[in-house]
Design a protein around this motif. Structure first.
Motif, mmCIF file in Angstrom:
data_model
loop_
_atom_site.group_PDB
_atom_site.id
_atom_site.type_symbol
_atom_site.label_atom_id
_atom_site.label_comp_id
_atom_site.label_asym_id
_atom_site.label_seq_id
_atom_site.Cartn_x
_atom_site.Cartn_y
_atom_site.Cartn_z
ATOM 1 N N LYS A 196 -6.283 -26.504 -0.113
ATOM 2 C CA LYS A 196 -5.958 -26.835 1.276
ATOM 3 C C LYS A 196 -7.129 -26.597 2.220
ATOM 4 O O LYS A 196 -7.212 -27.232 3.282
ATOM 5 N N SER A 197 -8.031 -25.684 1.844
ATOM 6 C CA SER A 197 -9.172 -25.386 2.715
ATOM 7 C C SER A 197 -10.492 -25.898 2.144
ATOM 8 O O SER A 197 -11.554 -25.611 2.693
ATOM 9 N N SER A 232 -13.442 -28.642 1.283
ATOM 10 C CA SER A 232 -13.996 -29.871 1.844
ATOM 11 C C SER A 232 -13.708 -31.021 0.877
ATOM 12 O O SER A 232 -13.463 -30.790 -0.315
ATOM 13 N N LYS A 266 -14.980 -18.379 -3.651
ATOM 14 C CA LYS A 266 -13.596 -18.063 -3.978
ATOM 15 C C LYS A 266 -13.400 -18.082 -5.498
ATOM 16 O O LYS A 266 -14.101 -18.795 -6.211
#
Length: 302
Positions: free
Chosen positions: A251-252, A254, A178
């Motif tokens: 939020k996503s 780990s 990302k």
């Protein structure tokens, strides 16, 4: 194929024997170069059947190396992280043996995470460690355990490690990353070639009596994750993933990934490169990623 790092390194003295504890990414690259330089090398891995394993070593299974392996060993490099109990696996199982072995040099690969969050400021070896992450606290305890013994140990602190097969090139080609936007956030890094060559350089200096207790190994250009991924996309001619604000991306993430984004520092290499005279093979991520692209096993499709 000739190992190009060999041209950057001076061979160790005749009769040198290197024991590498932990044959992962860095350990395997080190073993390959040391052998190309003509040095006898033995490398441990947890599984004797894994690539590059000369000896099995797994402290959790009480698999220890035979004492005969230490006979004639002059240099030791420990690449093994702390165990689940927070102790150093090498010292836990071999500490007494090492103290009775006439080693010339020991290197312990640690992490710049021991400096903790520095709000984006530069950190150098003279700065007091202030680890906040549990894994970094364990690393600092292991550093201290090594330094407490009467051994010729040198602590090498590393930031993000990358190299062929383990870089932003692969992330872009696999579309597995990302673009995270967190203003003023930077990361320091080091190409595996420079870990190897700088460590060989430090071995030679130690033989001359020049051996700082702690040395940072980092390139010249701390920068954002976006800068690195953007250049990787340019080199591979692949589109960039969309940029996400950190607050959304977090939020996503780990817990491990999130912990890296919670600390911000620039790692200073002045001691290594200016005072100790090491010349970086890859002084920045652009040089390093170009090397990774040349050696990638992926096909670059137009």
């Amino acid at each position: 194929m000739t190992n190009p790092i060999v041209n950057h390194c001076k061979p160790l003295p005749s009769g040198a024997k290197l024991l590498i504890m932990g044959g992962g990414f860095t350990g395997q690259n080190f073993a390959k170069t040391a052998r190309a330089l003509g040095t006898e090398v033995l490398c441990t891995r947890r599984d004797i059947n894994k690539n590059g394993a000369d000896i099995a070593f797994d402290s959790e299974k009480n698999e220890c190396i035979p004492e005969s392996v230490l006979e004639g060993t002059t240099h030791l490099l420990s690449c093994i992280p702390p165990g689940k109990d927070g102790e150093d696996p090498v010292l836990k199982t071999m500490g007494k043996k090492l103290q009775s072995t006439p080693l010339e040099w020991i290197g312990y690969l640690s992490t710049t995470g021991v400096y903790g969050d520095c709000k984006g400021e530069w950190v150098k070896e003279s700065d007091a460690p202030n680890p906040q992450q549990k894994r970094s606290k364990r690393r600092l305890r292991c550093e201290q355990s090594w330094q407490e013994l009467d051994l010729p140990v040198q602590i090498l602190r590393l930031p993000g490690i990358y190299g062929p097969g383990r870089s932003a090139i692969e992330s872009i080609l696999k579309e597995s990353t990302k673009m995270v936007d967190k203003p003023k956030q930077v990361f320091s890094r080091i190409h595996v070639d420079d870990i190897v060559a700088a460590t060989v350089h430090l071995m030679h200096l130690a033989a001359k009596g020049i051996k700082p207790n702690v040395v940072n190994l980092a390139d010249n250009v701390p920068c954002s994750n976006i800068d690195v991924l953007s250049f990787a996309a340019y080199l591979t001619k692949k589109p960039l993933p969309p940029i996400e604000k950190f607050e959304i991306a977090a939020k996503s993430m780990s817990p491990m990934a999130l912990s890296f984004w919670q600390e911000n520092r620039k790692v200073c290499n002045h001691l290594l490169c200016t005072k100790l005279g090491y010349n970086l093979i890859h002084p920045d991520y652009k040089s390093g990623l170009q090397d990774c692209l040349q050696k990638t096993t992926f096909k670059n499709e137009e």
